[in-house]
Design an enzyme around this catalytic site. Sequence first.
Site, short mmCIF file in Angstrom:
data_model
loop_
_atom_site.label_atom_id
_atom_site.label_comp_id
_atom_site.label_asym_id
_atom_site.label_seq_id
_atom_site.Cartn_x
_atom_site.Cartn_y
_atom_site.Cartn_z
N GLU A 90 0.87 -1.17 0.00
CA GLU A 90 0.00 0.00 0.00
C GLU A 90 0.90 1.22 0.00
O GLU A 90 1.70 1.42 0.93
CB GLU A 90 -0.93 0.05 1.21
N CYS A 144 -1.75 8.29 4.10
CA CYS A 144 -1.75 8.04 2.66
C CYS A 144 -3.09 8.36 2.02
O CYS A 144 -3.16 8.65 0.82
CB CYS A 144 -1.35 6.60 2.37
#
Length: 417
Positions: A230, A264
């Site tokens: 990720e 993020c």
Amino acid sequence: MNEAQSFIPGGQPPGSDAVSRGQEAVARAAGAFAAWSAMRVSERAEVFEAMAQALDAGRDRLARLAAREVGAATPWVEFNVEMAMGVLRQCAGLGPLLSDRHAVNAVTGVRSTIRREAAGVALGIAPWNAPILLAVRAVAAPLFCGNTVVMKASEHCPDTHAELIALLNVPGLPAGALNVVTNRPDDSQQVVAALIGHPAVRRVNFTGSTRVGRQVALDCARHLKKCLLELSGKAPLIVLEDADLDAAAHAAAFGAFFNQGQICMSTERVIVLDRVADAFVARLVEATRAIRAEDPLAGRGQIGRLVTREAAHRVQALIQDAVERGARLLIGGEAEDIVIQPAVIDGIDPTMRLYHEESFGPIAPIFRVADEEEALSVANDSDYGLSAAVFTADAARAPAGVATGMRHRPDQRPHRA
């Protein structure tokens, strides 16, 4: 020293020592694999419930460590702990998915059994920005599925990650089943490469920047090992003309500024239609005015400090570049060492670094667009595709063409609850 820890808390070993300690951690995990993988799913679920309770009991200690190491404000640490407890309990419910399944060949009538078996030692490489939640996520699912785990701690928060793994080593978990490795910042690449290359490591997961994730993927490819990544994001939040502007403004402030924008999935691009832009921006400025950044060791602001001076300097440079190229700084941006006040910047265009680069800081950049088609075009004009949000009163109008893995309406990531 807790045998699950491959460093002495409070200090990091030099490169060669860190590599050797990493090898020792993998060996411990490999040695514990037979006992842990043989445990019944119901027994693992009991261990995971004990982990959740231990995490709950240790939250104050984790909050102090995270405040010192990465400048995490108390609300962010509380969010981390609650979500991490949820991850542990969610994983404890995965048992039915691990049961045998059966398939019958439609031509021959042969009956096959499909059985999920643990792979062996899993390596989880955890980031610093959500030091409890994302570390738990790195280890929980592989561990519950019967694998043993070595977590490579972030060099920015080694003590936080060591304390977390110590808390998770509850009675019932075999010694060596869950380990942590730390290192000096300059040794990270060497340590990670050695861990990935260890023959006993069978699976790898990584959460972090695209730059580092690319190297992790290359190392895994070199050894033909499966990896799960990720990486970075540049999440858009689109405000259409029929949106609830109050709700959209509060969501944009939360999404852009929670944990100082160091997530993020933080809102990195606020894309708003011209016809409601002035009214929306006024609301966003007012929502921002109520948010104060402070070093959590010195005060109790709603948000904390940035992780390093280098990060603070980069955020300041992004703001300066946008202003010099014609953007309007409406509020915030004041810096005191590594504390930066949340900023709203209007009039972002493609000539500015903020248009393209992930800021990873407390900035809400405003992109004004003429219509829904342009909003979609701007949202997709990015190298990143992690998450997006759309605010509209009409579900049918929510653009389906936003090229991200997650789309929310009307909400943003991270969620407030």
